[in-house]
Design a protein around this motif. Sequence first.
Motif, PDB file in Angstrom:
ATOM      1  N   GLY A 149     -23.256 -30.435 -40.509  1.00 57.13           N
ATOM      2  CA  GLY A 149     -22.602 -29.261 -41.088  1.00 57.13           C
ATOM      3  C   GLY A 149     -22.506 -28.086 -40.145  1.00 57.13           C
ATOM      4  N   GLU A 150     -23.099 -28.193 -38.959  1.00 61.60           N
ATOM      5  CA  GLU A 150     -23.044 -27.109 -37.989  1.00 61.60           C
ATOM      6  C   GLU A 150     -22.612 -27.673 -36.637  1.00 61.60           C
ATOM      7  OE1 GLU A 150     -26.760 -25.159 -37.750  1.00 61.60           O
ATOM      8  OE2 GLU A 150     -26.727 -24.422 -39.824  1.00 61.60           O
ATOM      9  N   LEU A 151     -21.856 -26.892 -35.904  1.00 59.12           N
ATOM     10  CA  LEU A 151     -21.431 -27.313 -34.581  1.00 59.12           C
ATOM     11  C   LEU A 151     -22.577 -27.132 -33.594  1.00 59.12           C
ATOM     12  CD1 LEU A 151     -17.820 -25.824 -34.392  1.00 59.12           C
ATOM     13  CD2 LEU A 151     -18.497 -28.165 -34.926  1.00 59.12           C
ATOM     14  N   SER A 152     -22.789 -28.128 -32.745  1.00 59.29           N
ATOM     15  CA  SER A 152     -23.832 -28.045 -31.729  1.00 59.29           C
ATOM     16  C   SER A 152     -23.292 -27.370 -30.479  1.00 59.29           C
ATOM     17  CB  SER A 152     -24.321 -29.457 -31.380  1.00 59.29           C
ATOM     18  OG  SER A 152     -23.280 -30.199 -30.761  1.00 59.29           O
ATOM     19  N   GLY A 153     -24.196 -27.066 -29.551  1.00 61.72           N
ATOM     20  CA  GLY A 153     -23.756 -26.490 -28.291  1.00 61.72           C
ATOM     21  C   GLY A 153     -22.833 -27.424 -27.533  1.00 61.72           C
ATOM     22  N   GLY A 154     -23.133 -28.746 -27.622  1.00 62.46           N
ATOM     23  CA  GLY A 154     -22.259 -29.721 -26.965  1.00 62.46           C
ATOM     24  C   GLY A 154     -20.856 -29.710 -27.535  1.00 62.46           C
ATOM     25  N   ASP A 155     -20.749 -29.531 -28.869  1.00 60.85           N
ATOM     26  CA  ASP A 155     -19.423 -29.479 -29.493  1.00 60.85           C
ATOM     27  C   ASP A 155     -18.634 -28.273 -29.010  1.00 60.85           C
ATOM     28  OD1 ASP A 155     -19.723 -31.799 -31.016  1.00 60.85           O
ATOM     29  OD2 ASP A 155     -20.721 -30.713 -32.629  1.00 60.85           O
ATOM     30  N   LEU A 156     -19.302 -27.147 -28.833  1.00 60.09           N
ATOM     31  CA  LEU A 156     -18.611 -25.952 -28.350  1.00 60.09           C
ATOM     32  C   LEU A 156     -18.078 -26.167 -26.932  1.00 60.09           C
ATOM     33  CD1 LEU A 156     -20.984 -23.141 -29.677  1.00 60.09           C
ATOM     34  CD2 LEU A 156     -18.825 -23.949 -30.665  1.00 60.09           C
ATOM     35  N   TYR A 157     -18.881 -26.829 -26.101  1.00 56.22           N
ATOM     36  CA  TYR A 157     -18.393 -27.170 -24.760  1.00 56.22           C
ATOM     37  C   TYR A 157     -17.164 -28.075 -24.851  1.00 56.22           C
ATOM     38  CZ  TYR A 157     -22.493 -25.324 -22.267  1.00 56.22           C
ATOM     39  OH  TYR A 157     -23.453 -24.503 -21.724  1.00 56.22           O
ATOM     40  N   LEU A 158     -17.206 -29.047 -25.764  1.00 56.70           N
ATOM     41  CA  LEU A 158     -16.094 -29.991 -25.896  1.00 56.70           C
ATOM     42  C   LEU A 158     -14.823 -29.307 -26.388  1.00 56.70           C
ATOM     43  CD1 LEU A 158     -18.008 -33.030 -27.414  1.00 56.70           C
ATOM     44  CD2 LEU A 158     -16.987 -32.904 -25.136  1.00 56.70           C
ATOM     45  N   PHE A 159     -14.961 -28.372 -27.340  1.00 57.48           N
ATOM     46  CA  PHE A 159     -13.781 -27.657 -27.823  1.00 57.48           C
ATOM     47  C   PHE A 159     -13.185 -26.782 -26.719  1.00 57.48           C
ATOM     48  CE2 PHE A 159     -15.637 -28.221 -32.239  1.00 57.48           C
ATOM     49  CZ  PHE A 159     -14.711 -29.181 -32.600  1.00 57.48           C
ATOM     50  N   GLY A 160     -14.051 -26.179 -25.906  1.00 56.79           N
ATOM     51  CA  GLY A 160     -13.554 -25.423 -24.758  1.00 56.79           C
ATOM     52  C   GLY A 160     -12.826 -26.326 -23.772  1.00 56.79           C
ATOM     53  N   ALA A 161     -13.386 -27.529 -23.566  1.00 58.81           N
ATOM     54  CA  ALA A 161     -12.751 -28.501 -22.675  1.00 58.81           C
ATOM     55  C   ALA A 161     -11.372 -28.891 -23.181  1.00 58.81           C
ATOM     56  CB  ALA A 161     -13.640 -29.735 -22.536  1.00 58.81           C
ATOM     57  N   LEU A 162     -11.229 -29.011 -24.501  1.00 56.89           N
ATOM     58  CA  LEU A 162      -9.922 -29.343 -25.079  1.00 56.89           C
ATOM     59  C   LEU A 162      -8.868 -28.316 -24.693  1.00 56.89           C
ATOM     60  CD1 LEU A 162     -10.851 -30.412 -28.734  1.00 56.89           C
ATOM     61  CD2 LEU A 162      -9.963 -31.885 -26.929  1.00 56.89           C
ATOM     62  N   LEU A 163      -9.216 -27.059 -24.813  1.00 55.43           N
ATOM     63  CA  LEU A 163      -8.248 -25.993 -24.546  1.00 55.43           C
ATOM     64  C   LEU A 163      -7.807 -25.978 -23.090  1.00 55.43           C
ATOM     65  CD1 LEU A 163      -9.762 -23.069 -26.671  1.00 55.43           C
ATOM     66  CD2 LEU A 163      -7.728 -24.446 -27.186  1.00 55.43           C
ATOM     67  N   VAL A 164      -8.776 -26.032 -22.165  1.00 53.84           N
ATOM     68  CA  VAL A 164      -8.402 -25.940 -20.757  1.00 53.84           C
ATOM     69  C   VAL A 164      -7.675 -27.207 -20.296  1.00 53.84           C
ATOM     70  CG1 VAL A 164     -10.252 -24.319 -20.223  1.00 53.84           C
ATOM     71  CG2 VAL A 164     -10.671 -26.776 -19.964  1.00 53.84           C
ATOM     72  N   CYS A 165      -8.080 -28.361 -20.845  1.00 49.30           N
ATOM     73  CA  CYS A 165      -7.414 -29.600 -20.465  1.00 49.30           C
ATOM     74  C   CYS A 165      -5.981 -29.630 -20.991  1.00 49.30           C
ATOM     75  CB  CYS A 165      -8.193 -30.798 -20.988  1.00 49.30           C
ATOM     76  SG  CYS A 165      -7.591 -32.397 -20.386  1.00 49.30           S
ATOM     77  N   ALA A 166      -5.784 -29.187 -22.226  1.00 47.26           N
ATOM     78  CA  ALA A 166      -4.437 -29.162 -22.791  1.00 47.26           C
ATOM     79  C   ALA A 166      -3.529 -28.241 -21.979  1.00 47.26           C
ATOM     80  CB  ALA A 166      -4.490 -28.706 -24.245  1.00 47.26           C
ATOM     81  N   ALA A 167      -4.061 -27.120 -21.524  1.00 49.80           N
ATOM     82  CA  ALA A 167      -3.273 -26.223 -20.677  1.00 49.80           C
ATOM     83  C   ALA A 167      -2.895 -26.904 -19.371  1.00 49.80           C
ATOM     84  CB  ALA A 167      -4.059 -24.939 -20.402  1.00 49.80           C
ATOM     85  N   GLY A 168      -3.858 -27.636 -18.767  1.00 50.54           N
ATOM     86  CA  GLY A 168      -3.566 -28.355 -17.531  1.00 50.54           C
ATOM     87  C   GLY A 168      -2.560 -29.468 -17.730  1.00 50.54           C
ATOM     88  N   TYR A 169      -2.672 -30.197 -18.870  1.00 52.37           N
ATOM     89  CA  TYR A 169      -1.707 -31.258 -19.157  1.00 52.37           C
ATOM     90  C   TYR A 169      -0.304 -30.680 -19.353  1.00 52.37           C
ATOM     91  CZ  TYR A 169      -5.179 -34.972 -19.929  1.00 52.37           C
ATOM     92  OH  TYR A 169      -6.148 -35.919 -19.787  1.00 52.37           O
ATOM     93  N   THR A 170      -0.234 -29.581 -20.084  1.00 55.18           N
ATOM     94  CA  THR A 170       1.062 -28.983 -20.365  1.00 55.18           C
ATOM     95  C   THR A 170       1.754 -28.532 -19.079  1.00 55.18           C
ATOM     96  OG1 THR A 170       0.357 -28.237 -22.557  1.00 55.18           O
ATOM     97  CG2 THR A 170       2.219 -27.081 -21.555  1.00 55.18           C
ATOM     98  N   GLU A 171       1.024 -27.827 -18.243  1.00 61.48           N
ATOM     99  CA  GLU A 171       1.619 -27.326 -17.003  1.00 61.48           C
ATOM    100  C   GLU A 171       1.904 -28.470 -16.035  1.00 61.48           C
ATOM    101  OE1 GLU A 171       3.377 -24.083 -15.265  1.00 61.48           O
ATOM    102  OE2 GLU A 171       2.385 -24.263 -17.220  1.00 61.48           O
ATOM    103  N   GLY A 172       1.003 -29.453 -15.999  1.00 62.39           N
ATOM    104  CA  GLY A 172       1.221 -30.593 -15.128  1.00 62.39           C
ATOM    105  C   GLY A 172       2.423 -31.414 -15.553  1.00 62.39           C
ATOM    106  N   GLY A 173       2.583 -31.587 -16.866  1.00 62.13           N
ATOM    107  CA  GLY A 173       3.752 -32.310 -17.350  1.00 62.13           C
ATOM    108  C   GLY A 173       5.046 -31.602 -17.017  1.00 62.13           C
ATOM    109  N   ARG A 174       5.021 -30.272 -17.085  1.00 63.16           N
ATOM    110  CA  ARG A 174       6.215 -29.498 -16.724  1.00 63.16           C
ATOM    111  C   ARG A 174       6.529 -29.661 -15.236  1.00 63.16           C
ATOM    112  NH1 ARG A 174       7.700 -24.906 -14.431  1.00 63.16           N
ATOM    113  NH2 ARG A 174       5.553 -24.392 -13.856  1.00 63.16           N
TER     114      ARG A 174
END
Length: 257
Positions: A167-192
């Motif tokens: 029921g609570e997000l762990s520290g590892g989950d917060l790192y993973l959600f941050g990783a999602l954002l930066v990776c998606a930005a890299g994928y988007t720009e790389g695809g362009r």
Amino acid sequence: MTAQNSATAGTAIAVDTGRPSAQRRGPGGGVVLAGLGVLAFSLTFPSTVWGLESFGPWSLVALRSVLAALIAGCALLAGRVPVPERRHWAGLAVVAGGVVVGFPLLTSLALRTSTSSHAAVVVGLLPLTTALLSALRTGSRPPRAFWAAALAGAAVVIAFTVQQSGGELSGGDLYLFGALLVCAAGYTEGGRLAGVMPGWQVIGWALVLTLPLAVAGALLALPFEPVRLTAHGIVGLVWVAAGSTFLGLYVWYRGMA
């Protein structure tokens, strides 16, 4: 539309230049290439866990970036690839920050407390995150069926994450959600960028761009993090550098183009 030849396969990639349109290639080849990228990425988390047996998270990310940049640099030199135009370097910096530095570092930090299977499920949010950022960045409009499928998958991932963490997000989950954002930005720009230069050159130049930072990071991190060389650790480091960071992203960006 005009067709710009890819240096890797001799096939044509349609690039929007404002002139009369030419016929785009069908999506089948892109799906196959993306599938190969996913296959390469599927070994990233287990290999990272192996790498963490021998290196600390900061050392592992720095060393994988150095090795991958050396591979990319040799490939670019062998192909006598010209330096990208100045207008592309900002986009390459986003790719470097997202998929070369940000995602590997944040996921390595997360895998100190999360299992590779848990991390892989959380990263299942990446398609939706990438689609959202791509829509904002490029103005693309995926069909409703895509959004429905992506949102349904995201709901399952979020429910799983909350259930697994009590029921609570762990520290590892917060790192993973941050990783999602930066990776998606890299994928988007790389695809362009893969629409105007071959995909392997996109990741190649992004890696070369990070080489000075990676070398400095390795020199700083290695004295402060324990190094215990094992066969698992070395294999893990080699795969995340050559397989995940270079080969996987090469076919992924070609597919996105």
